[in-house]
Design a protein around this motif. Structure first.
Motif, PDB file in Angstrom:
ATOM      1  N   ASP A 182       0.783  -1.113   0.003  1.00 28.96           N
ATOM      2  CA  ASP A 182      -0.083   0.011  -0.153  1.00 28.96           C
ATOM      3  C   ASP A 182       0.927   1.307   0.006  1.00 28.96           C
ATOM      4  O   ASP A 182       2.039   1.190   0.205  1.00 28.96           O
ATOM      5  CB  ASP A 182      -1.040  -0.016   1.134  1.00 28.96           C
ATOM      6  N   THR A 183       0.387   2.564  -0.312  1.00 24.74           N
ATOM      7  CA  THR A 183       0.977   3.684  -0.559  1.00 24.74           C
ATOM      8  C   THR A 183       1.535   4.206   0.879  1.00 24.74           C
ATOM      9  O   THR A 183       2.655   5.065   0.845  1.00 24.74           O
ATOM     10  CB  THR A 183       0.205   4.830  -0.955  1.00 24.74           C
ATOM     11  N   ALA A 184       1.083   3.607   1.863  1.00 25.91           N
ATOM     12  CA  ALA A 184       1.570   4.075   3.339  1.00 25.91           C
ATOM     13  C   ALA A 184       2.617   3.418   3.659  1.00 25.91           C
ATOM     14  O   ALA A 184       3.755   3.816   4.379  1.00 25.91           O
ATOM     15  CB  ALA A 184       0.451   4.307   4.486  1.00 25.91           C
ATOM     16  N   GLU A 185       2.581   1.825   3.647  1.00 26.89           N
ATOM     17  CA  GLU A 185       3.717   1.143   4.406  1.00 26.89           C
ATOM     18  C   GLU A 185       4.416   0.180   3.399  1.00 26.89           C
ATOM     19  O   GLU A 185       5.381  -0.337   3.727  1.00 26.89           O
ATOM     20  CB  GLU A 185       2.880   0.118   5.589  1.00 26.89           C
ATOM     21  N   ARG A 186       4.227   0.667   2.148  1.00 25.02           N
ATOM     22  CA  ARG A 186       4.699  -0.076   0.904  1.00 25.02           C
ATOM     23  C   ARG A 186       4.747  -1.698   1.138  1.00 25.02           C
ATOM     24  O   ARG A 186       3.781  -2.043   1.695  1.00 25.02           O
ATOM     25  CB  ARG A 186       6.471   0.317   1.203  1.00 25.02           C
ATOM     26  N   ALA A 187       5.743  -2.243   0.516  1.00 26.29           N
ATOM     27  CA  ALA A 187       5.516  -3.821   0.483  1.00 26.29           C
ATOM     28  C   ALA A 187       5.731  -4.523   1.753  1.00 26.29           C
ATOM     29  O   ALA A 187       6.727  -4.116   2.406  1.00 26.29           O
ATOM     30  CB  ALA A 187       6.305  -4.193  -0.783  1.00 26.29           C
ATOM     31  N   SER A 188       5.155  -5.691   1.824  1.00 24.78           N
ATOM     32  CA  SER A 188       5.472  -6.403   2.959  1.00 24.78           C
ATOM     33  C   SER A 188       4.838  -7.894   2.652  1.00 24.78           C
ATOM     34  O   SER A 188       4.012  -8.161   2.015  1.00 24.78           O
ATOM     35  CB  SER A 188       4.574  -5.733   4.365  1.00 24.78           C
ATOM     36  N   ILE A 189       5.524  -8.682   3.369  1.00 21.90           N
ATOM     37  CA  ILE A 189       5.001 -10.051   3.317  1.00 21.90           C
ATOM     38  C   ILE A 189       4.523 -10.707   4.717  1.00 21.90           C
ATOM     39  O   ILE A 189       4.975 -10.152   5.739  1.00 21.90           O
ATOM     40  CB  ILE A 189       6.629 -11.054   3.232  1.00 21.90           C
ATOM     41  N   HIS A 190       3.317 -11.255   4.849  1.00 20.20           N
ATOM     42  CA  HIS A 190       2.955 -11.622   5.934  1.00 20.20           C
ATOM     43  C   HIS A 190       2.752 -13.275   6.038  1.00 20.20           C
ATOM     44  O   HIS A 190       2.756 -13.872   5.083  1.00 20.20           O
ATOM     45  CB  HIS A 190       1.466 -10.973   6.057  1.00 20.20           C
ATOM     46  N   GLY A 191       3.015 -13.690   7.208  1.00 18.29           N
ATOM     47  CA  GLY A 191       2.695 -15.052   7.212  1.00 18.29           C
ATOM     48  C   GLY A 191       2.435 -15.581   8.747  1.00 18.29           C
ATOM     49  O   GLY A 191       2.373 -14.885   9.857  1.00 18.29           O
ATOM     50  N   ILE A 250      -8.248   1.065  -4.899  1.00 23.08           N
ATOM     51  CA  ILE A 250      -7.764   2.333  -5.516  1.00 23.08           C
ATOM     52  C   ILE A 250      -8.872   3.395  -4.919  1.00 23.08           C
ATOM     53  O   ILE A 250     -10.119   3.057  -5.191  1.00 23.08           O
ATOM     54  CB  ILE A 250      -7.471   2.495  -6.921  1.00 23.08           C
ATOM     55  N   GLY A 251      -8.195   4.397  -4.084  1.00 19.79           N
ATOM     56  CA  GLY A 251      -9.216   5.440  -3.645  1.00 19.79           C
ATOM     57  C   GLY A 251      -8.574   6.567  -3.639  1.00 19.79           C
ATOM     58  O   GLY A 251      -7.670   7.014  -3.807  1.00 19.79           O
ATOM     59  N   VAL A 252      -9.514   7.685  -3.428  1.00 20.48           N
ATOM     60  CA  VAL A 252      -9.143   9.041  -3.426  1.00 20.48           C
ATOM     61  C   VAL A 252      -9.844   9.919  -2.357  1.00 20.48           C
ATOM     62  O   VAL A 252     -11.247   9.389  -2.181  1.00 20.48           O
ATOM     63  CB  VAL A 252      -9.215   9.979  -4.821  1.00 20.48           C
ATOM     64  N   SER A 253      -9.457  10.720  -1.800  1.00 21.43           N
ATOM     65  CA  SER A 253     -10.252  11.465  -0.642  1.00 21.43           C
ATOM     66  C   SER A 253      -9.882  12.764  -0.412  1.00 21.43           C
ATOM     67  O   SER A 253      -8.903  13.276  -0.775  1.00 21.43           O
ATOM     68  CB  SER A 253     -10.137  10.521   0.876  1.00 21.43           C
ATOM     69  N   HIS A 254     -10.860  13.427   0.357  1.00 21.97           N
ATOM     70  CA  HIS A 254     -10.582  14.837   0.653  1.00 21.97           C
ATOM     71  C   HIS A 254     -10.985  15.078   2.028  1.00 21.97           C
ATOM     72  O   HIS A 254     -11.683  14.309   2.848  1.00 21.97           O
ATOM     73  CB  HIS A 254     -11.422  15.573  -0.208  1.00 21.97           C
ATOM     74  N   SER A 255     -10.130  16.142   2.557  1.00 23.14           N
ATOM     75  CA  SER A 255     -10.439  16.180   4.198  1.00 23.14           C
ATOM     76  C   SER A 255     -10.070  17.644   4.628  1.00 23.14           C
ATOM     77  O   SER A 255      -9.546  18.143   3.940  1.00 23.14           O
ATOM     78  CB  SER A 255      -9.814  15.478   5.119  1.00 23.14           C
ATOM     79  N   THR A 256     -10.655  18.153   5.688  1.00 22.21           N
ATOM     80  CA  THR A 256     -10.345  19.509   6.104  1.00 22.21           C
ATOM     81  C   THR A 256      -9.054  19.577   6.365  1.00 22.21           C
ATOM     82  O   THR A 256      -8.283  20.809   6.526  1.00 22.21           O
ATOM     83  CB  THR A 256     -11.239  19.872   7.300  1.00 22.21           C
ATOM     84  N   GLU A 257      -8.031  18.546   6.792  1.00 22.30           N
ATOM     85  CA  GLU A 257      -6.932  18.573   7.108  1.00 22.30           C
ATOM     86  C   GLU A 257      -5.701  18.431   5.908  1.00 22.30           C
ATOM     87  O   GLU A 257      -4.699  18.889   5.999  1.00 22.30           O
ATOM     88  CB  GLU A 257      -6.368  17.450   8.231  1.00 22.30           C
ATOM     89  N   GLU A 258      -6.257  17.737   4.818  1.00 19.23           N
ATOM     90  CA  GLU A 258      -5.419  17.553   3.793  1.00 19.23           C
ATOM     91  C   GLU A 258      -6.451  17.651   2.566  1.00 19.23           C
ATOM     92  O   GLU A 258      -7.453  17.210   2.561  1.00 19.23           O
ATOM     93  CB  GLU A 258      -4.708  15.960   3.708  1.00 19.23           C
ATOM     94  N   ASN A 259      -5.744  18.485   1.602  1.00 22.35           N
ATOM     95  CA  ASN A 259      -6.708  18.588   0.299  1.00 22.35           C
ATOM     96  C   ASN A 259      -7.240  17.102  -0.478  1.00 22.35           C
ATOM     97  O   ASN A 259      -8.413  16.849   0.044  1.00 22.35           O
ATOM     98  CB  ASN A 259      -5.687  19.533  -0.790  1.00 22.35           C
ATOM     99  N   PHE A 260      -6.113  16.848  -1.100  1.00 16.96           N
ATOM    100  CA  PHE A 260      -6.644  15.298  -1.814  1.00 16.96           C
ATOM    101  C   PHE A 260      -5.462  14.452  -1.291  1.00 16.96           C
ATOM    102  O   PHE A 260      -4.178  14.750  -1.367  1.00 16.96           O
ATOM    103  CB  PHE A 260      -6.761  15.462  -3.177  1.00 16.96           C
ATOM    104  N   TYR A 261      -6.003  13.273  -1.102  1.00 12.33           N
ATOM    105  CA  TYR A 261      -4.954  11.994  -0.543  1.00 12.33           C
ATOM    106  C   TYR A 261      -5.601  10.910  -1.269  1.00 12.33           C
ATOM    107  O   TYR A 261      -7.025  10.343  -1.230  1.00 12.33           O
ATOM    108  CB  TYR A 261      -5.055  11.750   0.891  1.00 12.33           C
ATOM    109  N   SER A 262      -4.813  10.135  -2.126  1.00 13.52           N
ATOM    110  CA  SER A 262      -4.995   9.058  -2.566  1.00 13.52           C
ATOM    111  C   SER A 262      -4.213   7.698  -2.389  1.00 13.52           C
ATOM    112  O   SER A 262      -3.065   8.129  -1.767  1.00 13.52           O
ATOM    113  CB  SER A 262      -4.593   9.153  -4.370  1.00 13.52           C
ATOM    114  N   TRP A 263      -4.874   6.665  -2.350  1.00 19.54           N
ATOM    115  CA  TRP A 263      -4.111   5.232  -2.012  1.00 19.54           C
ATOM    116  C   TRP A 263      -4.289   4.065  -2.889  1.00 19.54           C
ATOM    117  O   TRP A 263      -5.207   4.274  -3.689  1.00 19.54           O
ATOM    118  CB  TRP A 263      -4.489   5.008  -0.584  1.00 19.54           C
TER     119      TRP A 263
END
Length: 731
Positions: A421-430, A711-724
């Motif tokens: 994901d765009t926040a934590e990048r790549a990861s492997i889970h087991g 795939i998403g996009v958002s808007h808030s009073t703290e951040e203009n546009f944020y996509s992920w």
């Protein structure tokens, strides 16, 4: 189509007396009218076997008597149902009601899983058994529990007929003994097991054990069990072959086709031998269809009818030549109902290795003596299967004894998942999950994540049953987290670079009711190591430790782990410790999360949620603060649309969300979310809308075998546009 001479028939009947097939108590001989015995043999062929129903409809309408039946694979299922007394029309109606997209997938009802299994349910893209401390390969992709349960429902009314010659029409189900490679005709036992064994498609379904034999699909030995029908006493044999013919040389243009041809050649030779034993052979024209076309029930049945009508004159001539008179078409039997009850005075469990019979009996939740219908029996089997201790659970009736036949799962299983994901990048889970490790009725799970923020979690649970609705026991937890992210403090106004290691240990005693609600109390310890150069909060030490009392309540009735459409989730945690970071008072931490999902119709669902977090005491280290931000589910303590991952924090928090989910098709969704929240070190200011963060977002989701793609996009009073972008499951 072929009519054998009397000389050839005598030769083959003599040959059958030396056949290698094993036949137990199988006979379709009749002395009621002194006429030749008429039998029908139904081949395997996957979904193409639905054509058998069309053949039976035509024969039934014409009054052709059927005195015995044999079947292989799908032919065993259709033949077993017809032998049970169902009309061809009833079988067609039953097939049309089956959800064939799910019948070959063993997906338990998440709402009925044990509480500790729910959070990680269906998050692995690959699960492998661990045997003798080594990773092994599964014996099949599916255990066939869904298929077995559906078959068990169909044949419930004839469970008191354990010898198949006592069915309305004597029946034999052909499977293959994997040890000898020879055909094995099953003619007694629970009927659904016989059909399941015959349809144990190699690599797709796990083999099925019966009487110390490990059985696989009958097509491996005889796809058209005509000789077995002769061995049961049939003198006039009608064969129905829906198997795929061999490819022509010009069609062998791929590795898969060549592999398929190599394993089909022996079956083709066997089919020629079995066809020679049929007085009339019906081969529906199915070349344009595939063995996996399970959605084309009506079309395949129609093609079977067409082929049977073409062969009907030959069948009638053969019967008339042997002075066989026609019979009245079969009528629906009112006794063939799932509401039929059996009086049960005793329960027996077959197949246990590690678990205790008392555990199974309590989980089944049946009070004896009892008058059981299908629904009550299915509920008991579902409860057992949903414990996750079993690969399969089925049943049998032996006079007044209900027999549960179970196959326990291997002691440990290893699951994998990949995530980006765009926040934590790549990861492997087991995750390794072991059951009955050291103690009966225990579960130990070791989960690890390797990526930008490494994590290790070891959780062990031991519980005691008080009936199927209540269990109590101990739970221990060890958790290690590496956390590295930037977050803006809502009161101090600066962005903090958080980089620390967190160790958590818990031991709790608790109870779980109805698998959906659990409460526990115990001790919790924390050790925190921080990077000194990144500490921005005055007085915060590089290393600290805590020990205190914890109470935890959780309720989970969601129908899915990710993107649910129905159910409720509640998570309340309370932690109190005498460690106060600026005074002599106790430090108290409270987190409460509630979210409810409800369906408007089959495509649209809504959700609403609320969560709050409170801290009392002096100034706290950053890890004890509450965060908002991230596209994770609102059920996550920090999940909040419109703010990047853990982007804002303070000592107290309150937030709510409204959402809508539209399912375009079973695997594609559009999700709309709106949430508002406040963060403040002063809890009295949480109710001020002047400080509220407001965020709205929309995302597209595609569900895949490797996990969801969002795939998403958002808007808030703290951040203009944020996509992920998020790919795959996260543990």
């Amino acid at each position: 189509m072929l009519i054998l001479t009397m000389t050839m028939r005598k030769f083959f009947l003599g040959l059958l007396s030396f056949s290698v097939v094993t036949i137990v108590s199988a006979s379709c001989l009749t002395d009621k009218d002194f006429r030749p015995v008429v039998g029908i043999s139904l081949s395997g062929g996957g979904a193409k076997g639905f054509a058998h129903v069309g053949v039976l409809k035509v024969l039934e309408e014409a009054g052709v008597p059927i005195d015995c039946i044999t079947g292989t694979s799908i032919g065993s299922i259709i033949g077993g149902l017809y032998a049970s007394g169902y009309t061809a029309q009833q079988i067609e109606e039953g097939l049309l009601k089956v959800d064939w997209t799910r019948i070959f997938k063993d997906i338990p009802d998440r709402r009925e899983l044990l509480l500790e299994d729910k959070e990680q349910f269906s998050k692995s893209i690959l699960t492998l058994p661990v045997k003798n401390r080594k990773i092994a390969l599964p014996t099949g992709l599916y255990s066939g529990q869904s298929l077995l349960t559906r078959l068990g429902e169909f044949v419930w009314p004839v469970q008191d007929k354990r010898i198949f010659s006592e069915l309305p029409i004597p029946f034999g189900s052909l499977a293959t003994d994997l040890e000898t490679g020879k055909g094995y005709l099953i003619t007694e036992g629970p009927l659904q097991e016989a059909m399941r064994a015959s349809m144990s498609i190699p690599s797709a379904f796990t083999p099925w054990p019966i009487q110390d034999r490990l059985l696989a699909d009958g097509l491996l030995s005889r796809n058209l069990p005509a000789q077995d029908l002769r061995g049961m006493g049939a003198e006039i044999v009608i064969g129905v072959d829906v198997g795929a013919p061999l490819y022509k040389a010009s069609e062998l243009d791929s590795l898969l086709k060549i592999f398929d041809q190599s394993i089909s050649i022996p079956a083709a030779e066997s089919n020629r031998e079995q066809a020679a034993l049929c007085d009339v052979l019906i081969r529906p024209e199915l070349s344009e269809l595939k063995s996996i076309d399970f959605s084309m029930v009506e079309e395949l049945i129609a093609l079977g009818e067409e082929a049977a009508r073409q062969a009907l004159p030959q069948i009638l001539n053969r019967l008339q030549a042997s002075s066989v008179t026609m019979v009245k078409p079969r009528q629906e039997d009112p006794d063939l109902s799932s509401k039929k009850s059996y009086t049960i005075r005793k329960i027996r469990i077959d197949g246990l290795v590690n678990l205790l019979p008392q555990f199974v009996e309590k989980e089944a939740g049946i009070s004896l003596p009892a008058s059981l219908d299908w629904n009550a029996t299915k509920q008991a089997m579902d409860r057992l299967y949903n414990t996750s201790f079993f690969e399969t659970v089925t049943y049998g009736i032996e006079e007044d004894v209900l027999v549960f036949k179970v196959q326990e799962k291997v002691p440990a299983q290893l699951g994998f998942a990949l995530h980006y994901d765009t926040a934590e990048r790549a990861s492997i889970h087991g995750q390794i999950t072991a059951r009955n490790l050291g103690f009966n009725n225990s579960r130990t799970a070791i989960a690890a994540k390797f990526g930008n923020e490494n994590e290790l979690k070891i959780e062990s649970t031991f519980f005691h049953q008080f009936g199927h609705k209540i269990q109590s026991g101990f739970k221990t937890l060890f958790e290690y987290q590496e956390l590295d992210y930037e977050s803006r403090n809502m009161n101090l106004g600066f962005t903090n670079e958080n980089d620390y290691d967190l160790l958590i240990g818990e031991i709790m005693y608790g109870t779980v009711r109805s698998r959906n609600k659990g409460f526990g109390i115990g001790l919790r310890g924390e050790i925190v190591n921080r990077e000194e150069e990144r500490i921005r909060i005055a007085g915060e030490a590089p290393r600290s430790s805590d020990l205190g009392l914890i109470a935890h309540f959780r309720k989970d009735t969601l129908n899915a782990t990710v993107y649910p459409s129905r159910g409720e989730y509640v998570d309340v945690r309370y932690f109190v410790t005498d460690q106060d970071y600026s005074s002599d008072n106790d430090s108290r931490y409270l987190l409460g999360i509630w979210q409810r999902f409800f369906s408007i119709n089959s495509r649209i669902s809504m959700d609403m949620g609320f969560k709050t977090g409170r801290n009392t005491g002096g100034s706290l280290p950053v890890h004890r603060h509450f965060f908002l931000g991230g596209f994770e589910s609102f059920r996550s303590p920090h999940g909040f649309t419109g703010v990047r991952y853990r982007g804002r924090y303070a000592e107290n928090m309150m937030a709510w969300q409204l959402g809508m989910q539209y399912r375009m098709n079973p695997d594609s969704l559009i999700i709309l979310r709106h949430n508002e929240g406040t963060l403040d070190d002063d809890s009295d200011k949480l109710y001020s809308r002047d400080n509220a963060i407001k965020g709205t977002g929309v995302s597209l989701v595609k569900l895949t075998p490797a996990g969801p793609i969002e795939i998403g996009v958002s808007h808030s009073t703290e951040e203009n546009f944020y996509s992920w972008v998020s790919l795959g499951y996260r543990y």
